[in-house]
Design a protein around this motif. Structure first.
Motif, PDB file in Angstrom:
ATOM      1  N   GLY A   1      40.589  75.737 -32.913  1.00 11.84           N
ATOM      2  CA  GLY A   1      41.113  74.519 -32.286  1.00 11.84           C
ATOM      3  C   GLY A   1      42.360  74.011 -32.988  1.00 11.84           C
TER       4      GLY A   1
ATOM      5  N   SER B   1      42.665  72.636 -25.963  1.00  9.53           N
ATOM      6  CA  SER B   1      41.246  72.702 -25.601  1.00  9.53           C
ATOM      7  C   SER B   1      40.886  74.174 -25.358  1.00  9.53           C
TER       8      SER B   1
ATOM      9  N   THR C   1      37.713  71.571 -29.502  1.00  7.44           N
ATOM     10  CA  THR C   1      38.582  70.544 -28.928  1.00  7.44           C
ATOM     11  C   THR C   1      38.856  69.432 -29.935  1.00  7.44           C
TER      12      THR C   1
ATOM     13  N   SER D   1      41.327  70.431 -32.346  1.00  6.25           N
ATOM     14  CA  SER D   1      42.703  70.533 -31.863  1.00  6.25           C
ATOM     15  C   SER D   1      43.460  69.220 -32.052  1.00  6.25           C
TER      16      SER D   1
ATOM     17  N   GLU E   1      34.970  64.987 -22.999  1.00  8.26           N
ATOM     18  CA  GLU E   1      36.315  65.272 -23.530  1.00  8.26           C
ATOM     19  C   GLU E   1      36.680  66.754 -23.380  1.00  8.26           C
ATOM     20  N   VAL E   2      35.700  67.646 -23.608  1.00 10.26           N
ATOM     21  CA  VAL E   2      35.987  69.082 -23.453  1.00 10.26           C
ATOM     22  C   VAL E   2      36.417  69.378 -22.018  1.00 10.26           C
TER      23      VAL E   2
ATOM     24  N   SER F   1      39.799  67.386 -21.187  1.00 15.08           N
ATOM     25  CA  SER F   1      41.004  67.853 -21.881  1.00 15.08           C
ATOM     26  C   SER F   1      41.415  69.231 -21.372  1.00 15.08           C
ATOM     27  N   SER F   2      40.466  70.016 -20.885  1.00 17.00           N
ATOM     28  CA  SER F   2      40.845  71.312 -20.328  1.00 17.00           C
ATOM     29  C   SER F   2      41.666  71.122 -19.062  1.00 17.00           C
TER      30      SER F   2
ATOM     31  N   ASP G   1      45.124  69.975 -20.299  1.00 19.59           N
ATOM     32  CA  ASP G   1      45.933  71.063 -20.868  1.00 19.59           C
ATOM     33  C   ASP G   1      46.288  72.129 -19.833  1.00 19.59           C
TER      34      ASP G   1
END
Ligand code: PHE
Length: 469
Positions: free
Chosen positions: A71, A77, A242, A245, A331-332, A335-336, A339
């Motif tokens: 990360g 992500s 994540t 990151s 969030e995972v 955020s994917s 991104d």
């Protein structure tokens, strides 16, 4: 696809403490306080706990370091991280998407149980348990479990709370809330622990949790210990990847991982030391299963002096733990989308949060049998248990295996060594860690997996033979 300007505008944790609290918040959840005590109870205590601790130290911790390394190196992500490190078209991005899928699935049913904790906070606050008989308290859980409308209401309430926090972003949403939720959680835990030590059943509980006893351990229990060590550390689906990151380059990943998994383990053990003394002191059994927290504990509280206050603390604690984990799951997924599709945070969180809510509806209705009752007959599990099984027994171990292989065999040595050692006093452990992610973790996960799909006979795993006692 993400551009470099997207990297620049990505959030970052403001301090190391903030990151540790958020990551510990992800790890410490229903898995520690609800699931771990009841599976420990079902598997007879001590020996199961020992196997779990070994899984955490030999497999969980090294993989956690690996996730943070990937990360932070990629600053993306999961899907984008593999692409950034191995190229746009890399097959590894499938592992990233698998993580997003796991986050999606887990949060959909996690939110249902988390919704129950909100219901129980309300019950505790309104002194629902005082003066009620054990039968009344037990049947209140049954009523909740089978009422589709109440389940749906709390599922929605919990998802909205989670969405509200994740909308705020890294610093102002996740980190700010973790700074409130986690210290409050540790404090409540401490108060409950002091109370538990004073209970007459404490000695018996401590020896139940700590003295190895092979009587009840089944082969299935050994596999459960491995699966749970992934779930409880939030591993194998890119949650910590994540969170990693958003770390700046100078933070120590090894020390942080040790701290996060140490805190997670302490909370799980403390949960046992809080629950079992109360359960034993009230003459109840450890093998109550999933109802341990929602039935046995309220029954015990109803009989104790100070039970109202303790019950409020306990259920608020459970709710906080669930919330800080749910944040990381959302969030995972969100955020994917940020991104990979260049979506704004607002759009990503609102869209994926609503999708997860909808996907969770069958789990929320599982107890009522209202939706697709044939599913249970066909698959042998209701929706809820199907998703939990799929995530904990397949997606997370498989994801963990892939991550171990990626950092152990695919990532260039100079890159991973640099990430491992930078800013860390524990850099000298690099060779030990490498052996673990290259050999120990992949072999252990593969072996246990072969047992769980019964390619290898399960009874090799536990002394008490097939099925145990
Ligand atoms: N670790 C959390 C718990 O113990 C659950 C979780 C799993 C959270 C995977 C994030 C990712 O409850």
């Amino acid at each position: 696809m993400a551009t470099d300007s997207a990297t620049a505008s990505r959030g970052q944790w403001s301090t190391r403490g903030g990151f540790i609290l958020a990551a510990a918040g992800s790890a410490v959840g229903l898995g520690n306080i609800w699931k771990f005590p009841y599976i420990t109870g079902e598997n007879g205590g001590g020996l199961f706990v020992l196997i779990y601790l070994v899984c955490i130290a030999l497999i969980g911790l090294p993989i956690m370091i690996g996730e943070l390394i990937i990360g932070r190196r990629a600053q993306r992500s999961p899907v984008g991280a593999f692409q950034k490190l191995r190229g746009e078209q890399t097959a590894w991005r499938i592992i990233g998407w698998m993580g997003v899928l796991a986050g999606f699935i887990i949060l959909s049913y996690y939110s249902v149980v988390a919704g129950w904790t909100m219901n129980y906070v309300l019950m505790a606050l309104t002194r629902f348990f005082s003066g009620k008989s054990p039968e009344e308290i037990g049947s209140a859980f049954g009523t909740l479990y089978t009422a589709w409308d109440i389940n749906l209401f709390w599922h929605a309430a919990f998802m909205l709370t989670t969405i509200g926090i994740v909308l705020g972003g890294i610093k102002k949403g996740i980190e700010a809330w973790s700074r409130i939720l986690m210290p409050a959680l540790f404090l409540m835990m401490l108060v409950l622990l002091v109370d538990a030590v004073l209970q007459p059943g404490f000695g018996r509980a401590a020896s139940f949790v700590f003295s190895p006893n092979a009587d009840k351990l089944t082969p299935q229990g050994v596999l459960e210990a491995l699966g749970h060590s992934f779930f409880t550390l939030s591993l194998g689906m890119g949650a910590l990847l994540t969170y990693g990151s958003y770390l700046s380059k100078d933070r120590d990943l090894v020390g942080s991982s040790a701290l996060i998994s140490g805190l997670d383990t302490l909370v799980a053990l403390a949960a046992c030391l809080i629950l079992f003394p109360i359960i034993f002191s009230q003459g109840m059994a450890a093998e109550a299963g999933p109802g341990l927290v929602f039935k046995s504990m309220p029954i015990a509280f109803s009989k104790m002096t100070g039970g109202v206050l303790l019950s409020i603390l306990f259920f608020v604690l459970l709710f906080f733990a669930a919330l800080s984990s749910a944040i990381s799951l959302l969030e995972v997924v969100a955020s994917s989308f940020i991104d990979q599709l260049d979506w704004t945070r607002r759009r990503a969180v609102l869209v994926t949060g609503s999708m997860i809510f909808l996907f969770g509806v069958p789990s929320a209705l599982a107890g009522s049998g209202k939706l697709f009752p044939a599913w249970e007959k066909l698959v042998g599990k209701n929706f809820f248990d199907t998703f939990d099984y799929l995530a904990s027994n397949w997606l997370l171990p498989l994801g963990g295996l892939a991550i171990a292989i990626f950092v152990g065999w695919v990532m260039p040595d100079d890159e991973r060594r640099e990430e491992f050692t930078r800013g860390s006093k524990l850099g000298a452990l690099y060779p030990v860690w490498l052996v673990s992610v290259r050999f120990v973790a992949p072999i252990a996960i593969t072996l246990l997996w072969l047992f769980s799909v019964e390619i290898l006979p399960k009874h090799w795993l536990a002394p008490s033979g097939p099925g145990g006692h």
